[in-house]
Design a protein around this motif. Structure first.
Motif, PDB file in Angstrom:
ATOM      1  N   GLY A 169     190.985  22.511  10.715  1.00 42.24           N
ATOM      2  CA  GLY A 169     192.009  22.910   9.767  1.00 42.24           C
ATOM      3  C   GLY A 169     193.121  23.669  10.464  1.00 42.24           C
ATOM      4  N   ARG A 170     194.192  23.893   9.749  1.00 45.62           N
ATOM      5  CA  ARG A 170     195.355  24.564  10.343  1.00 45.62           C
ATOM      6  C   ARG A 170     195.333  26.071  10.136  1.00 45.62           C
ATOM      7  N   ASN A 171     194.927  26.511   8.957  1.00 38.54           N
ATOM      8  CA  ASN A 171     195.056  27.928   8.619  1.00 38.54           C
ATOM      9  C   ASN A 171     194.011  28.785   9.301  1.00 38.54           C
ATOM     10  N   ARG A 172     194.328  30.069   9.402  1.00 36.48           N
ATOM     11  CA  ARG A 172     193.395  31.076   9.892  1.00 36.48           C
ATOM     12  C   ARG A 172     192.748  31.772   8.698  1.00 36.48           C
ATOM     13  N   TYR A 173     191.458  32.132   8.848  1.00 35.04           N
ATOM     14  CA  TYR A 173     190.774  32.850   7.775  1.00 35.04           C
ATOM     15  C   TYR A 173     189.761  33.814   8.372  1.00 35.04           C
ATOM     16  N   HIS A 289     185.090  22.538   3.155  1.00 37.57           N
ATOM     17  CA  HIS A 289     185.943  23.729   3.192  1.00 37.57           C
ATOM     18  C   HIS A 289     185.483  24.778   2.181  1.00 37.57           C
ATOM     19  N   TYR A 290     185.470  26.011   2.635  1.00 41.87           N
ATOM     20  CA  TYR A 290     184.922  27.113   1.827  1.00 41.87           C
ATOM     21  C   TYR A 290     185.644  27.298   0.504  1.00 41.87           C
ATOM     22  N   SER A 291     186.872  26.792   0.365  1.00 38.65           N
ATOM     23  CA  SER A 291     187.646  27.042  -0.856  1.00 38.65           C
ATOM     24  C   SER A 291     187.089  26.316  -2.072  1.00 38.65           C
ATOM     25  N   ILE A 292     186.138  25.380  -1.902  1.00 41.69           N
ATOM     26  CA  ILE A 292     185.511  24.772  -3.087  1.00 41.69           C
ATOM     27  C   ILE A 292     184.177  25.436  -3.403  1.00 41.69           C
ATOM     28  N   ALA A 338     187.134  18.973  -1.078  1.00 41.71           N
ATOM     29  CA  ALA A 338     187.316  20.012  -0.055  1.00 41.71           C
ATOM     30  C   ALA A 338     188.534  19.724   0.808  1.00 41.71           C
ATOM     31  N   ARG A 339     188.718  18.465   1.170  1.00 39.39           N
ATOM     32  CA  ARG A 339     189.877  18.100   1.997  1.00 39.39           C
ATOM     33  C   ARG A 339     191.180  18.382   1.244  1.00 39.39           C
ATOM     34  N   LEU A 340     191.232  17.977  -0.026  1.00 41.51           N
ATOM     35  CA  LEU A 340     192.430  18.203  -0.817  1.00 41.51           C
ATOM     36  C   LEU A 340     192.664  19.688  -1.073  1.00 41.51           C
ATOM     37  N   SER A 341     191.588  20.436  -1.286  1.00 40.65           N
ATOM     38  CA  SER A 341     191.711  21.869  -1.507  1.00 40.65           C
ATOM     39  C   SER A 341     192.277  22.567  -0.272  1.00 40.65           C
ATOM     40  N   ALA A 342     191.737  22.228   0.899  1.00 43.29           N
ATOM     41  CA  ALA A 342     192.250  22.821   2.134  1.00 43.29           C
ATOM     42  C   ALA A 342     193.721  22.480   2.327  1.00 43.29           C
ATOM     43  N   GLN A 343     194.096  21.243   2.036  1.00 40.33           N
ATOM     44  CA  GLN A 343     195.488  20.833   2.198  1.00 40.33           C
ATOM     45  C   GLN A 343     196.400  21.558   1.211  1.00 40.33           C
ATOM     46  N   TRP A 344     195.896  21.830   0.001  1.00 43.16           N
ATOM     47  CA  TRP A 344     196.691  22.567  -0.981  1.00 43.16           C
ATOM     48  C   TRP A 344     197.066  23.936  -0.416  1.00 43.16           C
ATOM     49  N   TYR A 345     196.091  24.626   0.163  1.00 44.35           N
ATOM     50  CA  TYR A 345     196.377  25.940   0.729  1.00 44.35           C
ATOM     51  C   TYR A 345     197.247  25.844   1.984  1.00 44.35           C
ATOM     52  N   GLU A 346     197.080  24.784   2.753  1.00 46.05           N
ATOM     53  CA  GLU A 346     197.922  24.626   3.940  1.00 46.05           C
ATOM     54  C   GLU A 346     199.375  24.359   3.560  1.00 46.05           C
ATOM     55  N   ASN A 347     199.591  23.878   2.348  1.00 41.91           N
ATOM     56  CA  ASN A 347     200.945  23.624   1.846  1.00 41.91           C
ATOM     57  C   ASN A 347     201.317  24.580   0.713  1.00 41.91           C
ATOM     58  N   LEU A 348     200.748  25.761   0.757  1.00 40.18           N
ATOM     59  CA  LEU A 348     200.917  26.730  -0.334  1.00 40.18           C
ATOM     60  C   LEU A 348     202.379  26.985  -0.729  1.00 40.18           C
ATOM     61  N   PRO A 349     203.316  27.157   0.212  1.00 44.95           N
ATOM     62  CA  PRO A 349     204.694  27.459  -0.213  1.00 44.95           C
ATOM     63  C   PRO A 349     205.276  26.435  -1.180  1.00 44.95           C
ATOM     64  N   ARG A 350     204.774  25.209  -1.149  1.00 43.75           N
ATOM     65  CA  ARG A 350     205.248  24.167  -2.070  1.00 43.75           C
ATOM     66  C   ARG A 350     205.042  24.558  -3.529  1.00 43.75           C
ATOM     67  N   GLY A 364     194.009  25.221  -9.988  1.00 45.51           N
ATOM     68  CA  GLY A 364     192.828  24.584 -10.551  1.00 45.51           C
ATOM     69  C   GLY A 364     192.856  23.067 -10.450  1.00 45.51           C
ATOM     70  N   GLN A 365     194.032  22.492 -10.165  1.00 38.26           N
ATOM     71  CA  GLN A 365     194.182  21.040 -10.037  1.00 38.26           C
ATOM     72  C   GLN A 365     194.251  20.605  -8.570  1.00 38.26           C
ATOM     73  N   ARG A 366     193.948  21.508  -7.635  1.00 34.61           N
ATOM     74  CA  ARG A 366     194.187  21.219  -6.217  1.00 34.61           C
ATOM     75  C   ARG A 366     193.305  20.094  -5.663  1.00 34.61           C
ATOM     76  N   HIS A 367     192.272  19.685  -6.394  1.00 37.62           N
ATOM     77  CA  HIS A 367     191.426  18.586  -5.937  1.00 37.62           C
ATOM     78  C   HIS A 367     192.006  17.224  -6.303  1.00 37.62           C
ATOM     79  N   SER A 368     193.124  17.200  -7.015  1.00 38.98           N
ATOM     80  CA  SER A 368     193.706  15.937  -7.449  1.00 38.98           C
ATOM     81  C   SER A 368     194.411  15.242  -6.287  1.00 38.98           C
ATOM     82  N   PRO A 369     194.086  13.956  -6.034  1.00 41.50           N
ATOM     83  CA  PRO A 369     194.791  13.237  -4.969  1.00 41.50           C
ATOM     84  C   PRO A 369     196.241  12.934  -5.320  1.00 41.50           C
ATOM     85  N   LEU A 370     196.622  13.072  -6.601  1.00 43.87           N
ATOM     86  CA  LEU A 370     198.005  12.842  -6.998  1.00 43.87           C
ATOM     87  C   LEU A 370     198.910  14.027  -6.687  1.00 43.87           C
ATOM     88  N   LEU A 371     198.366  15.229  -6.750  1.00 37.40           N
ATOM     89  CA  LEU A 371     199.186  16.437  -6.702  1.00 37.40           C
ATOM     90  C   LEU A 371     200.084  16.519  -5.470  1.00 37.40           C
TER      91      LEU A 371
END
Length: 411
Positions: A169-173, A289-292, A338-350, A364-371
């Motif tokens: 992943g890209r982010n630090r935690y 990813h831990y975010s789920i 988990a992949r979509l959730s991690a990507q949501w946080y990696e693109n948080l400023p959006r 709460g919708q971060r698992h959606s492949p459409l988002l």
């Protein structure tokens, strides 16, 4: 290849790794046949563990009750629960009503499962590392269970066979604790001169909570967290998240060298899950990813599935093949989420230009492949409309899997 008849024949089982998956699997196998000879080898001292608390949801308790009612009862009794989500965005609070979630201390769940295993006759040997597949402890085992985590020495000895793949992943935690006891699953998103930094927090006992702090690598270095020791870094984070913590301190791991344990998450997948009498379990087989909040649940479900496969198939090779096939298939939705959730946080400023309540709704919708492919404001309006219009709900259900397949190449 020597085959083992599991049903009706007493077998010798070596479990390497005394985490939740390894301990629970040993409990399940002893319940299936008390005469099984089972030893769990754990390299760390009893009671020592990383992390603070783990989360799970009500469905897991139902599965645990079916597997072993006694351990399910003590785990439930030692857990705390919450029903709401709280988000602090900049300085504004918003609440989302949701279903019940549970938290339990990692040390507590390990102790409870170890006690149950020993009660059933499992030998649990602490401070007993197993170097690899050729270790003497494993020489005469009919079944060797690699439950030794993401850095599994047993798996790494045959990484090519298992087809192990890591994606960074890209982010630090960083995993932290606090004396603030949260009664809801809480988030705080803070904008700094160097970008956004955020925290997930949840209670796991009447005295402690877990806090996971995450940020982009640019924010991490911009704030100086890449050079600060643990004590100085915690002091900085306490100031950033002061309104979330209400004056309570953050607690680190207390390294002797004052090193702060910032990490990047590594997602592990394996093409196959067994080799001869060696089988992968839990984080040795996969990570999400831990975010789920599903790591412990998925590990315990592995244990349930492996025990069930060994009960259903007398032939070891057939049992282990069936187990791997079932679990790899069952993991697809969780790995996608988990992949979509991690990507949501990696693109948080959006998403942070939205008003806080709308941002929290899309969290709460971060698992959606459409988002990721729909402008956030438009997605929010469509999602609200889809709640009341059945044609839009059907369109969303139809589009989601097709976008996921197009992006991630899943058939």
């Amino acid at each position: 290849m020597r085959q083992v008849v599991v049903v009706g024949v007493h077998v010798k089982i070596a479990v390497v790794g005394g985490g939740p998956a390894g301990l629970y699997f040993s409990v399940l196998m002893k319940r299936q046949d008390p005469a099984h000879d089972i030893t769990v080898y754990e390299r760390n001292p009893e009671g020592s563990t990383y992390g603070w608390g783990v989360t799970y949801w009500a469905g897991l308790l139902d599965q645990l009750r079916a597997g072993d009612p006694e351990s399910a009862a003590v785990v439930a009794a030692a857990s705390v629960t919450w029903t709401d989500g709280l988000a602090i965005v900049r300085d504004e609070r918003t609440v989302h009503r949701g279903g019940a979630g549970f938290g339990i201390g990692r040390r507590a769940v390990l102790g409870l499962l170890a006690d149950r295993a020993r009660e059933l006759g499992v030998r649990v040997e602490y401070e007993h590392p197993v170097a690899g597949p050729e270790a003497p402890e494993l020489a005469d085992a009919d079944l060797v269970v690699a439950a030794d985590g993401v850095h599994s020495a047993l798996r790494e000895a045959h990484a090519d066979h298992f087809g192990s793949t890591f994606t960074a992943g890209r982010n630090r935690y960083i995993w932290l604790g606090t004396t603030k006891v949260f009664d809801s699953f809480s988030f705080a998103f803070k904008e700094t001169d160097h970008g956004w930094i955020w925290c997930y927090a949840y209670g796991f006992s009447g005295e402690r909570s877990t806090c996971v702090v995450e940020c982009s690598p640019e924010t991490w270095s911009g704030l100086g967290l890449d050079t600060l020791g643990e004590a100085a870094g915690l002091a900085l984070l306490e100031k950033v998240f002061h309104d979330l913590l209400d004056g309570h301190p953050l607690i680190g791991r207390g390294q002797a060298d004052d090193a702060a344990r910032w990490l990047t998450f590594r997602t592990l997948t394996n093409r196959v899950w067994h080799r001869g009498n060696l089988v992968l379990l839990g984080d040795a087989a996969h990570t999400t990813h831990y975010s789920i909040g599903a790591g412990t649940t998925l590990a315990l479900e592995d244990a349930l599935a492996l025990a069930a496969a060994l009960r259903a198939h007398p032939d070891r090779e057939t049992a282990l093949t069936a187990y791997g096939k079932e679990r790899r298939s069952a993991l697809v939705p969780a790995q996608s989420a988990a992949r979509l959730s991690a990507q949501w946080y990696e693109n948080l400023p959006r998403y942070m230009r939205l008003e806080p309540a709308r941002m929290f709704a899309l969290l709460g919708q971060r698992h959606s492949p459409l988002l990721p492919y729909v402008p956030p404001q438009l997605y929010y309006r469509l999602d609200r409309a889809a709640e009341s219009l059945e044609p839009l709900r059907r369109l969303k259900r139809w589009l989601g899997p097709r976008v996921a397949r197009a992006v991630h190449g899943r058939g």
